[in-house]
Design an enzyme around this catalytic site. Structure first.
Site, PDB file in Angstrom:
ATOM      1  N   HIS A 148       8.060   0.268  11.939  1.00 49.73           N
ATOM      2  CA  HIS A 148       7.117   0.492  10.842  1.00 49.73           C
ATOM      3  C   HIS A 148       7.509   1.729  10.045  1.00 49.73           C
ATOM      4  O   HIS A 148       7.595   1.704   8.815  1.00 49.73           O
ATOM      5  CB  HIS A 148       5.699   0.633  11.410  1.00 49.73           C
ATOM      6  CG  HIS A 148       4.644   0.940  10.404  1.00 49.73           C
ATOM      7  ND1 HIS A 148       3.721   0.018   9.981  1.00 49.73           N
ATOM      8  CD2 HIS A 148       4.352   2.089   9.736  1.00 49.73           C
ATOM      9  CE1 HIS A 148       2.907   0.579   9.083  1.00 49.73           C
ATOM     10  NE2 HIS A 148       3.266   1.831   8.927  1.00 49.73           N
ATOM     11  N   GLU A 149       7.791   2.824  10.764  1.00 46.49           N
ATOM     12  CA  GLU A 149       8.115   4.083  10.068  1.00 46.49           C
ATOM     13  C   GLU A 149       9.426   3.988   9.309  1.00 46.49           C
ATOM     14  O   GLU A 149       9.517   4.421   8.158  1.00 46.49           O
ATOM     15  CB  GLU A 149       8.181   5.245  11.074  1.00 46.49           C
ATOM     16  CG  GLU A 149       6.915   5.498  11.858  1.00 46.49           C
ATOM     17  CD  GLU A 149       5.671   5.560  10.997  1.00 46.49           C
ATOM     18  OE1 GLU A 149       4.587   5.296  11.526  1.00 46.49           O
ATOM     19  OE2 GLU A 149       5.764   5.841   9.793  1.00 46.49           O
ATOM     20  N   HIS A 152       9.149   2.150   6.097  1.00 43.23           N
ATOM     21  CA  HIS A 152       8.639   2.955   4.976  1.00 43.23           C
ATOM     22  C   HIS A 152       9.803   3.528   4.176  1.00 43.23           C
ATOM     23  O   HIS A 152       9.776   3.589   2.943  1.00 43.23           O
ATOM     24  CB  HIS A 152       7.746   4.092   5.473  1.00 43.23           C
ATOM     25  CG  HIS A 152       6.322   3.706   5.713  1.00 43.23           C
ATOM     26  ND1 HIS A 152       5.552   3.004   4.808  1.00 43.23           N
ATOM     27  CD2 HIS A 152       5.509   3.947   6.772  1.00 43.23           C
ATOM     28  CE1 HIS A 152       4.330   2.826   5.289  1.00 43.23           C
ATOM     29  NE2 HIS A 152       4.280   3.389   6.490  1.00 43.23           N
ATOM     30  N   TYR A 163       2.189   4.508  -2.819  1.00 43.41           N
ATOM     31  CA  TYR A 163       1.377   4.481  -1.600  1.00 43.41           C
ATOM     32  C   TYR A 163      -0.112   4.679  -1.897  1.00 43.41           C
ATOM     33  O   TYR A 163      -0.788   5.584  -1.378  1.00 43.41           O
ATOM     34  CB  TYR A 163       1.876   5.569  -0.644  1.00 43.41           C
ATOM     35  CG  TYR A 163       1.518   5.350   0.810  1.00 43.41           C
ATOM     36  CD1 TYR A 163       0.713   6.259   1.495  1.00 43.41           C
ATOM     37  CD2 TYR A 163       2.001   4.237   1.511  1.00 43.41           C
ATOM     38  CE1 TYR A 163       0.397   6.076   2.831  1.00 43.41           C
ATOM     39  CE2 TYR A 163       1.689   4.052   2.844  1.00 43.41           C
ATOM     40  CZ  TYR A 163       0.883   4.964   3.499  1.00 43.41           C
ATOM     41  OH  TYR A 163       0.577   4.786   4.824  1.00 43.41           O
ATOM     42  N   GLU A 172       2.204  -0.578   3.248  1.00 43.02           N
ATOM     43  CA  GLU A 172       1.797  -0.628   4.651  1.00 43.02           C
ATOM     44  C   GLU A 172       2.104  -1.984   5.286  1.00 43.02           C
ATOM     45  O   GLU A 172       2.635  -2.074   6.400  1.00 43.02           O
ATOM     46  CB  GLU A 172       0.295  -0.347   4.781  1.00 43.02           C
ATOM     47  CG  GLU A 172      -0.010   1.100   5.006  1.00 43.02           C
ATOM     48  CD  GLU A 172       0.703   1.609   6.247  1.00 43.02           C
ATOM     49  OE1 GLU A 172       0.457   1.044   7.341  1.00 43.02           O
ATOM     50  OE2 GLU A 172       1.527   2.533   6.123  1.00 43.02           O
ATOM     51  N   ASP A 227      -8.296   7.091   2.291  1.00 41.81           N
ATOM     52  CA  ASP A 227      -7.014   6.577   2.801  1.00 41.81           C
ATOM     53  C   ASP A 227      -6.168   5.992   1.670  1.00 41.81           C
ATOM     54  O   ASP A 227      -5.650   4.870   1.744  1.00 41.81           O
ATOM     55  CB  ASP A 227      -7.221   5.533   3.898  1.00 41.81           C
ATOM     56  CG  ASP A 227      -5.905   5.086   4.570  1.00 41.81           C
ATOM     57  OD1 ASP A 227      -4.977   5.921   4.646  1.00 41.81           O
ATOM     58  OD2 ASP A 227      -5.825   3.914   4.996  1.00 41.81           O
ATOM     59  N   HIS A 232      -4.449   1.383   4.747  1.00 45.82           N
ATOM     60  CA  HIS A 232      -4.391   0.886   6.129  1.00 45.82           C
ATOM     61  C   HIS A 232      -5.492  -0.121   6.414  1.00 45.82           C
ATOM     62  O   HIS A 232      -5.580  -0.649   7.525  1.00 45.82           O
ATOM     63  CB  HIS A 232      -4.493   2.063   7.110  1.00 45.82           C
ATOM     64  CG  HIS A 232      -3.321   2.972   7.092  1.00 45.82           C
ATOM     65  ND1 HIS A 232      -3.292   4.142   6.354  1.00 45.82           N
ATOM     66  CD2 HIS A 232      -2.109   2.880   7.697  1.00 45.82           C
ATOM     67  CE1 HIS A 232      -2.127   4.717   6.500  1.00 45.82           C
ATOM     68  NE2 HIS A 232      -1.386   3.995   7.317  1.00 45.82           N
TER      69      HIS A 232
HETATM   70  C1  S3B Z   1       2.361   1.442  13.165  1.00 45.56           C
HETATM   71  C2  S3B Z   1       2.584   2.893  12.906  1.00 45.56           C
HETATM   72  C3  S3B Z   1       1.513   3.516  12.051  1.00 45.56           C
HETATM   73  O1  S3B Z   1       0.667   2.902  11.462  1.00 45.56           O
HETATM   74  O2  S3B Z   1       1.590   4.899  12.022  1.00 45.56           O
HETATM   75  C4  S3B Z   1       0.571   5.602  11.405  1.00 45.56           C
HETATM   76  C5  S3B Z   1      -0.431   6.216  12.217  1.00 45.56           C
HETATM   77  C6  S3B Z   1      -0.418   6.017  13.686  1.00 45.56           C
HETATM   78  C7  S3B Z   1      -1.431   6.981  11.592  1.00 45.56           C
HETATM   79  C8  S3B Z   1      -1.431   7.142  10.202  1.00 45.56           C
HETATM   80  C9  S3B Z   1      -0.442   6.535   9.402  1.00 45.56           C
HETATM   81  C10 S3B Z   1       0.553   5.740  10.000  1.00 45.56           C
HETATM   82  C11 S3B Z   1       1.584   5.052   9.136  1.00 45.56           C
HETATM   83  O3  S3B Z   1       2.798   5.116   9.466  1.00 45.56           O
HETATM   84  O4  S3B Z   1       1.188   4.459   8.109  1.00 45.56           O
HETATM   85 ZN    ZN Z   2       2.579   3.117   7.585  1.00 39.83          ZN
END
Ligand code: S3B
Ligand code: ZN
Length: 308
Positions: A148-149, A152, A163, A172, A227, A232
């Site tokens: 996921h990271e 990005h 974003y 996302e 957010d 998210h």
């Molecule tokens: C799947 C990984 C993920 O969502 O990481 C985040 C967390 C844990 C908190 C806030 C933002 C993120 C992100 O990477 O969007």
């Molecule tokens: Zn993310």
């Protein structure tokens, strides 16, 4: 060995043993992977550091005997190992050499801050907290979190989706979608590091976004400024579309190839949900033809979540 490259034994966040690639130099071993094509092509590596629970400086990960089994090394072992797997997926399955497409070095920093329930792409590197042990354990311990990271970063170099609001929810969602292609045993996101005291839950569910408080249809879109406009939250809608499509055609890898191609060739910084539908249809047509069964399935996948 070539360039002092070694494969070493490491223990990950959840106590699991795995093989990682390290480099021997100056009398010790570094968590530096020189085995990828990027090294032979550009000299860049996959390199993993530790913040040692600080927030400003990061320090080399070194080990005298190349057996990386200390508890303080676990988050780094997984960040390093999964970064290599994500690099391999983009290179071998999608033909992309690192997140910039030009073999850029991949840097990760673990043990950021204290009890930090977060992971993020900082713009030049990945950063992972240790979690507070209740909401999260060390976040690099999940393949889908690392995928996921790093996605990005791919998004920044491809569509550039801003974003916030719908483009941010797509940003996302593309990270979750590519993560679900690589970490393909379920449709959950973050479950391996989320709430160690609770089984069966996850940060997000792509098959049933509502299970983790997300909308799964356009008529449930959440209008909010928090957010960054609910990035998210509203990602549940395109996440469900990806789930619909991948399951209807019976292939996460083909769905992922269409999603990646859409981001690289047909999406821009301001693409909204309707634009993402059009981009994935264009990518599908380019790869498999607009007369393919995939094209019809894709239209149905988006209309099932109310996006046209
Ligand atoms: C799947 C990984 C993920 O969502 O990481 C985040 C967390 C844990 C908190 C806030 C933002 C993120 C992100 O990477 O969007
Ligand atoms: Zn993310």
């Amino acid at each position: 060995a070539v360039n002092h490259v070694h494969s070493a034994t490491g223990v990950g966040v959840r106590g699991d043993t795995k093989s990682i690639n390290t480099t021997y130099k100056n009398g010790t071993y570094y968590m530096e992977d020189r085995t990828k094509y990027m090294y032979s092509q550009k000299g860049s590596t996959i390199n993993t550091y530790t913040f040692n629970n600080g927030t400003s400086s990061q320090y080399y990960m070194t080990d005298a005997d190349n057996t990386w089994n200390a508890s303080t090394q676990r988050a780094a072992v997984d960040a390093h190992y999964y970064a290599g797997k994500v690099y391999d997926y983009y290179y071998n399955s999608l033909g992309r050499n690192s997140y910039d497409g030009n073999g850029h070095a991949i840097i990760s920093g673990v043990r950021y801050s204290s009890r930090y329930n977060n992971a993020f792409w900082e713009g030049t590197q990945m950063v992972y907290g240790d979690g507070d042990g209740s909401t999260f354990i060390a976040l690099s311990g999940a393949y889908d979190v690392v995928a996921h990271e790093l996605t990005h970063a791919v998004t920044e170099y491809t569509s550039g989706l801003v974003y916030s609001y719908q483009s941010g929810a797509l940003n996302e969602s593309w990270s979750d979608a590519m993560a679900s292609v690589m970490d393909s045993n379920d449709w959950l996101i973050g479950e391996d590091v989320y709430t160690p005291g609770i089984s069966g839950d996850a940060l997000r569910s792509m098959s049933n976004p509502a299970a983790e408080g997300q909308p799964a249809h356009m008529n449930q879109y959440v209008n909010t400024s928090s957010d960054n406009g609910g990035v998210h939250t509203n990602s549940g809608i395109p996440n469900k579309a990806f789930y619909n499509f991948a399951t209807s055609i019976g292939s996460r890898s083909i769905a992922g190839k269409i999603w990646y191609t859409a981001s690289r060739d047909y999406m821009t910084s301001s693409t909204n949900f309707s634009g993402a539908r059009a981009a994935t249809l264009s990518a599908c047509a380019a790869l498999y033809g607009s007369g393919s069964s995939y094209y019809t399935s894709l239209k149905n996948a988006w209309s099932a979540v109310g996006v046209y």
